[in-house]
Design a protein around this motif. Sequence first.
Motif, PDB file in Angstrom:
ATOM      1  N   VAL A  59       0.838  -1.200   0.000  1.00  0.00           N
ATOM      2  CA  VAL A  59       0.000   0.000   0.000  1.00  0.00           C
ATOM      3  C   VAL A  59       0.875   1.253   0.000  1.00  0.00           C
ATOM      4  O   VAL A  59       0.619   2.204  -0.745  1.00  0.00           O
ATOM      5  N   GLU A  60       1.917   1.264   0.798  1.00  0.00           N
ATOM      6  CA  GLU A  60       2.810   2.422   0.836  1.00  0.00           C
ATOM      7  C   GLU A  60       3.492   2.635  -0.514  1.00  0.00           C
ATOM      8  O   GLU A  60       3.633   3.758  -0.980  1.00  0.00           O
ATOM      9  N   GLU A  61       3.880   1.536  -1.158  1.00  0.00           N
ATOM     10  CA  GLU A  61       4.511   1.635  -2.477  1.00  0.00           C
ATOM     11  C   GLU A  61       3.517   2.162  -3.513  1.00  0.00           C
ATOM     12  O   GLU A  61       3.844   3.021  -4.339  1.00  0.00           O
ATOM     13  N   LEU A  62       2.285   1.682  -3.456  1.00  0.00           N
ATOM     14  CA  LEU A  62       1.254   2.171  -4.366  1.00  0.00           C
ATOM     15  C   LEU A  62       0.964   3.646  -4.151  1.00  0.00           C
ATOM     16  O   LEU A  62       0.831   4.411  -5.116  1.00  0.00           O
ATOM     17  N   LEU A  63       0.887   4.064  -2.908  1.00  0.00           N
ATOM     18  CA  LEU A  63       0.651   5.476  -2.608  1.00  0.00           C
ATOM     19  C   LEU A  63       1.810   6.345  -3.085  1.00  0.00           C
ATOM     20  O   LEU A  63       1.602   7.438  -3.619  1.00  0.00           O
ATOM     21  N   SER A  64       3.027   5.853  -2.909  1.00  0.00           N
ATOM     22  CA  SER A  64       4.203   6.591  -3.365  1.00  0.00           C
ATOM     23  C   SER A  64       4.191   6.729  -4.885  1.00  0.00           C
ATOM     24  O   SER A  64       4.451   7.804  -5.434  1.00  0.00           O
ATOM     25  N   THR A  65       3.872   5.646  -5.589  1.00  0.00           N
ATOM     26  CA  THR A  65       3.789   5.676  -7.050  1.00  0.00           C
ATOM     27  C   THR A  65       2.692   6.635  -7.500  1.00  0.00           C
ATOM     28  O   THR A  65       2.892   7.439  -8.418  1.00  0.00           O
ATOM     29  N   PHE A  66       1.546   6.566  -6.842  1.00  0.00           N
ATOM     30  CA  PHE A  66       0.441   7.468  -7.168  1.00  0.00           C
ATOM     31  C   PHE A  66       0.853   8.921  -6.991  1.00  0.00           C
ATOM     32  O   PHE A  66       0.574   9.757  -7.841  1.00  0.00           O
ATOM     33  N   GLU A  67       1.535   9.243  -5.909  1.00  0.00           N
ATOM     34  CA  GLU A  67       1.954  10.624  -5.640  1.00  0.00           C
ATOM     35  C   GLU A  67       2.944  11.111  -6.702  1.00  0.00           C
ATOM     36  O   GLU A  67       2.856  12.244  -7.168  1.00  0.00           O
ATOM     37  N   ARG A  68       3.889  10.242  -7.113  1.00  0.00           N
ATOM     38  CA  ARG A  68       4.838  10.624  -8.177  1.00  0.00           C
ATOM     39  C   ARG A  68       4.105  10.884  -9.489  1.00  0.00           C
ATOM     40  O   ARG A  68       4.381  11.853 -10.186  1.00  0.00           O
ATOM     41  N   GLN A  69       3.155  10.021  -9.816  1.00  0.00           N
ATOM     42  CA  GLN A  69       2.394  10.195 -11.049  1.00  0.00           C
ATOM     43  C   GLN A  69       1.534  11.457 -10.998  1.00  0.00           C
ATOM     44  O   GLN A  69       1.410  12.174 -11.995  1.00  0.00           O
ATOM     45  N   ARG A  70       0.955  11.731  -9.857  1.00  0.00           N
ATOM     46  CA  ARG A  70       0.143  12.942  -9.700  1.00  0.00           C
ATOM     47  C   ARG A  70       1.005  14.181  -9.891  1.00  0.00           C
ATOM     48  O   ARG A  70       0.622  15.129 -10.571  1.00  0.00           O
ATOM     49  N   GLN A  71       2.216  14.164  -9.322  1.00  0.00           N
ATOM     50  CA  GLN A  71       3.135  15.298  -9.461  1.00  0.00           C
ATOM     51  C   GLN A  71       3.558  15.469 -10.919  1.00  0.00           C
ATOM     52  O   GLN A  71       3.618  16.586 -11.432  1.00  0.00           O
ATOM     53  N   THR A  72       3.828  14.362 -11.601  1.00  0.00           N
ATOM     54  CA  THR A  72       4.202  14.417 -13.012  1.00  0.00           C
ATOM     55  C   THR A  72       3.065  15.006 -13.851  1.00  0.00           C
ATOM     56  O   THR A  72       3.299  15.825 -14.744  1.00  0.00           O
ATOM     57  N   MET A  73       1.842  14.603 -13.567  1.00  0.00           N
ATOM     58  CA  MET A  73       0.684  15.147 -14.286  1.00  0.00           C
ATOM     59  C   MET A  73       0.513  16.632 -14.017  1.00  0.00           C
ATOM     60  O   MET A  73       0.195  17.398 -14.925  1.00  0.00           O
ATOM     61  N   THR A  74       0.735  17.058 -12.791  1.00  0.00           N
ATOM     62  CA  THR A  74       0.635  18.478 -12.458  1.00  0.00           C
ATOM     63  C   THR A  74       1.674  19.274 -13.243  1.00  0.00           C
ATOM     64  O   THR A  74       1.367  20.323 -13.809  1.00  0.00           O
ATOM     65  N   GLU A  75       2.899  18.768 -13.297  1.00  0.00           N
ATOM     66  CA  GLU A  75       3.954  19.450 -14.050  1.00  0.00           C
ATOM     67  C   GLU A  75       3.625  19.495 -15.543  1.00  0.00           C
ATOM     68  O   GLU A  75       3.830  20.519 -16.193  1.00  0.00           O
ATOM     69  N   ALA A  76       3.102  18.408 -16.082  1.00  0.00           N
ATOM     70  CA  ALA A  76       2.737  18.376 -17.503  1.00  0.00           C
ATOM     71  C   ALA A  76       1.610  19.369 -17.784  1.00  0.00           C
ATOM     72  O   ALA A  76       1.638  20.088 -18.791  1.00  0.00           O
ATOM     73  N   ARG A  77       0.633  19.441 -16.902  1.00  0.00           N
ATOM     74  CA  ARG A  77      -0.480  20.381 -17.057  1.00  0.00           C
ATOM     75  C   ARG A  77       0.037  21.820 -17.039  1.00  0.00           C
ATOM     76  O   ARG A  77      -0.398  22.653 -17.832  1.00  0.00           O
TER      77      ARG A  77
END
Length: 94
Positions: free
Chosen positions: A19-37
């Motif tokens: 779960v911690e690994e999934l949350l960490s991956t989700f947070e990285r992907q969310r940050q990447t999407m924010t930067e792309a936006r």
Amino acid sequence: MSRETGPTRPATGVLRDSVEELLSTFERQRQTMTEARERLATTTVSVWSADNLVRIDANTAGIPVQVHLAPEAFKRSTPEKLGRSSTGPRPSRA
């Protein structure tokens, strides 16, 4: 009082790690999407009319944000022709 003994303790730890690994991956992907936006929000594309008298800058949604007329535009063309050249289709460069 909680009893965590036997095989449930290691399984719980593995699940917690997953779960911690999934949350960490989700947070990285969310940050990447924010930067792309943010990059897309400031990205523009420029197109020129076939006669090179009109340039239109548009955002990523295709909405014109600036229209530029060459200094000689009204000397070399009429307002009607300029209007058509700035809104008409541009032949593709294959």
